[in-house]
Design a protein around this motif. Sequence first.
Motif, short mmCIF file in Angstrom:
data_model
loop_
_atom_site.label_atom_id
_atom_site.label_comp_id
_atom_site.label_asym_id
_atom_site.label_seq_id
_atom_site.Cartn_x
_atom_site.Cartn_y
_atom_site.Cartn_z
N LEU A 30 0.84 -1.19 0.00
CA LEU A 30 0.00 0.00 0.00
C LEU A 30 0.88 1.24 0.00
CD1 LEU A 30 -2.85 -0.73 2.59
CD2 LEU A 30 -2.83 -1.18 0.15
N GLN A 31 0.59 2.18 -0.89
CA GLN A 31 1.16 3.52 -0.87
C GLN A 31 0.00 4.47 -0.65
OE1 GLN A 31 3.31 4.01 -4.58
NE2 GLN A 31 5.27 3.58 -3.59
N THR A 32 -0.17 4.94 0.57
CA THR A 32 -1.37 5.72 0.87
C THR A 32 -1.31 7.10 0.24
OG1 THR A 32 -0.44 6.53 2.96
CG2 THR A 32 -1.68 4.48 3.03
N GLY A 33 -0.11 7.68 0.12
CA GLY A 33 0.00 9.00 -0.50
C GLY A 33 -0.30 8.94 -1.98
N ALA A 34 0.30 7.97 -2.68
CA ALA A 34 0.09 7.82 -4.12
C ALA A 34 -1.21 7.11 -4.46
CB ALA A 34 1.26 7.06 -4.73
N GLY A 35 -1.84 6.48 -3.45
CA GLY A 35 -3.09 5.76 -3.70
C GLY A 35 -2.88 4.50 -4.50
N LEU A 36 -1.82 3.74 -4.20
CA LEU A 36 -1.50 2.53 -4.95
C LEU A 36 -1.72 1.30 -4.08
CD1 LEU A 36 -0.22 1.12 -7.46
CD2 LEU A 36 2.00 1.41 -6.33
N VAL A 37 -2.36 0.28 -4.67
CA VAL A 37 -2.56 -1.00 -4.00
C VAL A 37 -2.06 -2.10 -4.92
CG1 VAL A 37 -4.22 -2.58 -2.95
CG2 VAL A 37 -4.59 -0.13 -2.78
N GLU A 38 -1.18 -2.97 -4.41
CA GLU A 38 -0.65 -4.09 -5.19
C GLU A 38 -0.76 -5.37 -4.36
OE1 GLU A 38 2.88 -2.30 -7.92
OE2 GLU A 38 3.25 -2.28 -5.76
N LEU A 39 -1.12 -6.46 -5.04
CA LEU A 39 -1.26 -7.75 -4.36
C LEU A 39 -0.58 -8.83 -5.20
CD1 LEU A 39 -2.49 -9.68 -2.22
CD2 LEU A 39 -4.56 -9.77 -3.65
N TRP A 40 0.28 -9.63 -4.54
CA TRP A 40 0.93 -10.76 -5.17
C TRP A 40 0.46 -12.05 -4.50
CZ3 TRP A 40 3.20 -6.13 -4.33
CH2 TRP A 40 3.93 -5.53 -5.38
N VAL A 41 0.22 -13.07 -5.30
CA VAL A 41 -0.14 -14.40 -4.80
C VAL A 41 0.87 -15.39 -5.35
CG1 VAL A 41 -1.90 -16.20 -4.70
CG2 VAL A 41 -2.58 -13.80 -4.69
N ASP A 42 1.63 -16.00 -4.46
CA ASP A 42 2.67 -16.96 -4.86
C ASP A 42 3.59 -16.38 -5.93
OD1 ASP A 42 1.77 -18.88 -3.07
OD2 ASP A 42 0.34 -19.71 -4.50
N GLY A 43 3.97 -15.10 -5.74
CA GLY A 43 4.90 -14.45 -6.65
C GLY A 43 4.27 -13.86 -7.90
N LEU A 44 2.96 -14.02 -8.09
CA LEU A 44 2.27 -13.51 -9.28
C LEU A 44 1.51 -12.25 -8.92
CD1 LEU A 44 1.46 -14.03 -12.26
CD2 LEU A 44 -0.54 -15.24 -11.39
N LEU A 45 1.79 -11.15 -9.63
CA LEU A 45 1.08 -9.90 -9.40
C LEU A 45 -0.34 -10.04 -9.95
CD1 LEU A 45 1.20 -6.94 -8.46
CD2 LEU A 45 1.96 -6.33 -10.76
N VAL A 46 -1.33 -10.03 -9.04
CA VAL A 46 -2.72 -10.26 -9.46
C VAL A 46 -3.56 -9.00 -9.39
CG1 VAL A 46 -2.61 -12.67 -8.75
CG2 VAL A 46 -3.46 -10.97 -7.14
N HIS A 47 -3.05 -7.96 -8.72
CA HIS A 47 -3.82 -6.72 -8.64
C HIS A 47 -2.86 -5.56 -8.51
CE1 HIS A 47 -7.17 -4.00 -7.69
NE2 HIS A 47 -6.40 -3.50 -6.74
N GLN A 48 -3.05 -4.53 -9.33
CA GLN A 48 -2.26 -3.31 -9.27
C GLN A 48 -3.13 -2.18 -9.77
OE1 GLN A 48 1.06 -2.66 -12.11
NE2 GLN A 48 2.35 -2.33 -10.31
N ALA A 49 -3.57 -1.32 -8.84
CA ALA A 49 -4.51 -0.27 -9.22
C ALA A 49 -4.45 0.86 -8.21
CB ALA A 49 -5.94 -0.83 -9.30
N GLY A 50 -4.99 2.01 -8.61
CA GLY A 50 -5.08 3.14 -7.71
C GLY A 50 -6.26 2.98 -6.76
N ALA A 51 -6.16 3.65 -5.64
CA ALA A 51 -7.23 3.61 -4.64
C ALA A 51 -7.17 4.88 -3.82
CB ALA A 51 -7.11 2.38 -3.74
N ASN A 52 -8.30 5.37 -3.38
CA ASN A 52 -8.36 6.57 -2.56
C ASN A 52 -8.08 6.20 -1.11
OD1 ASN A 52 -8.78 9.06 -1.43
ND2 ASN A 52 -11.00 9.09 -1.78
N LEU A 53 -6.82 6.37 -0.70
CA LEU A 53 -6.41 6.03 0.66
C LEU A 53 -6.22 7.27 1.53
CD1 LEU A 53 -3.83 3.26 -0.27
CD2 LEU A 53 -6.18 2.96 0.46
#
Length: 714
Positions: free
Chosen positions: A659-682
């Motif tokens: 999580l990058q709360t200032g930039a509003g970035l959320v990333e999720l990896w599952v077993d080394g695979l990037l499955v989610h990368q998107a902006g979010a209002n944090l």
Amino acid sequence: GYVLNVNAPGQTAGAQAYEFDSWSDGGAAAHQITTGANATTYTAAFATATGGGGPSADARVLEASPGSNYGASTALVVEGGSDPDVWSYLRFETGDLDGSVTRATVRLYCYSGTNDGPAIYQSLNTTWSESGLTWTNRPARRPGAIDDRGAIPTGAWVEFDVTPRVVAEGTYTFVLVSFSTDAASFRSKEFGGGFAPRLVIETSGADTQAPTAPGGLSGVVPANQSLRVDLRWTAATDNIGVTGYEIFRDGNLLQTVGAVTSFSDAAVDAGETYEYRVRALDAANNRSANSNAATVVVPSEPPSGTTVNPDRDARVQEANPTTNYGASPVLKAEGGSDPDVESYLRFTVANPGGAVQNARLRLFVTDGSADAPALFTTSTAWTESGITWSTRPARSASPVADAGAIAAGSWVEYDVTSVVRGGGTYGFVLASGSADGANFSSRQGSNPPQLLLTVGSSLAAAAEPDPAPETAGTPVASPVASEPATETPDTEAPAPDAAPTEPAEPAPTDPAQPADLAPTGPAVPTVWQPFADGFETGDLTAWDESAGLGVGADATRGSLVAVASRTGAEGGTDATGAFARTDLAPAQTDLYTRLVVNRYDGGTQAVAILSLLTESGATAFTLAFGPDGELLLVDARGNVVTSWVKLDEPSWHELQLHLQTGAGLVELWVDGLLVHQAGANLGGLPLGGLILGDAAFQPGRAYTLAFDDIAVDI
């Protein structure tokens, strides 16, 4: 009065070119004037063209006549839409330039206007022949238009700004492409008479000022790679701009690199001593003074290592989407405009007996390429004899590593240390964006792929406290909780399947310094946040608060793990869930969290795995298992941001959340695979804590989850 169209095209006097500068009435090069009752003089001023010139080649190509060449034509035509397309190509040679480029434009004289002008693209192919160019053999254009034009009147000059592509002296190819059926026609160089296309380049003038010397040069031999020297330095400055650096070893030029501040020298010998210096360059080839000297001694003894060959590999071909090539001795990667070819590899790494300090995937090149493929991660749930283009698993959004030109008969290496941290099964994909494909030896070939692991001292020798009495004896297949004493965990959780299971990942020797956390993706952690727990202490003393969560032995993991278990009796009076909470000090706006989880029994309701909290204690994001075992990412309002497929169970899986709360970035990896990368209002709120497990208790809910190796990184 009369309305007149006036125009001031570029002029040539002998070998000198002149470009329009201004009209006395302030109008553009081509504009309208209205005559008055009295005679009025309008004057056009011209300036010396500082660079560029006419094209060395230009020609149009017609989709309707794909084998025809129009290089001798006096017209460049552009048309698109639903009709057969017409494109036009131009190649320019800049010649010598004084100073750096400040502006570059392609100027064309339009003799048949349009309501929707073409866009201009660049092609990296600068060797095409004006007399041989056809629609069939036309060079590919780079994605993304450089400039675009709307309506263009007849009898007017039009300019396309190509400054982003013309950055230095050289040869450049541009392509005019339209998506409108309203064609536009321009004069080619064959028309002559001052109406030929031109590349107009404006420069800053002669640059004679050298950059400052780079500073702070240092060189080290990484602990994970004895035959490599890593150099770093402080960037130089320049009145125009630094374009690169020359690296010297023992007084000889070793390599010229771009505007970077690091370099790795892999051509070193064990036991040797080397002296390095660096100097800066600018676009005018002005050179700085040398940096300070950095002396590096390469150790004589290499670190211990392990070589693993793939247990599965196969290529897949878009042109034959249902064909399997698992038995072939050839792996291949090719992209571009042709049907793509990708190659899949799977490695199963047994417990290496120590911390993996460096991991490199090596491939033997049987057919080289000017642009080697990139390496991505992927699922391991595919078979060598069954994988095809149609059934291939998805690859990660970003590559783990990439390489440049590779030669046949050599080995190419990809650094996969960020992915391979210990025992486990790992999937990779070779994929290319270049039509210049590359071939490699598969595991059926004479030089099979290799996964080279550099392993440090064994972690098993680290002192561990005696386990709590409840965990004494032979570990069982399912986790058995040893804390808290007031609650009896559910010991009826199903045992994991006997095979295959992921080998145990070594636990960190120091809870405050976890194993490498760097995820697969664009950002790499650099500073450890002082919190990690592999639960090897046998308790939860590293946490600020816990309830319903215990520590027990797990045979499949080969270590102590945390266990969250609920029997879910209807009408139960327990007011808590099963969780542990810790505060993070200081609070962070950029945070990675990693953990390993196993869902032995998930019940039929959603169960939280991990929650990240704001500094005030409010939930920012939660990772959870859904009712069917699917992985959910849930925001502060309870909205499901992404839902990933059901994970294999009972089986251990590594999850990473960034999580990058200032930039509003959320990333999720599952077993080394990037499955989610998107902006979010944090909201920019710092993250001040985390909860492992589910702090909520709902009567009737039953689940058993196990956790291991949780670590936080900033």
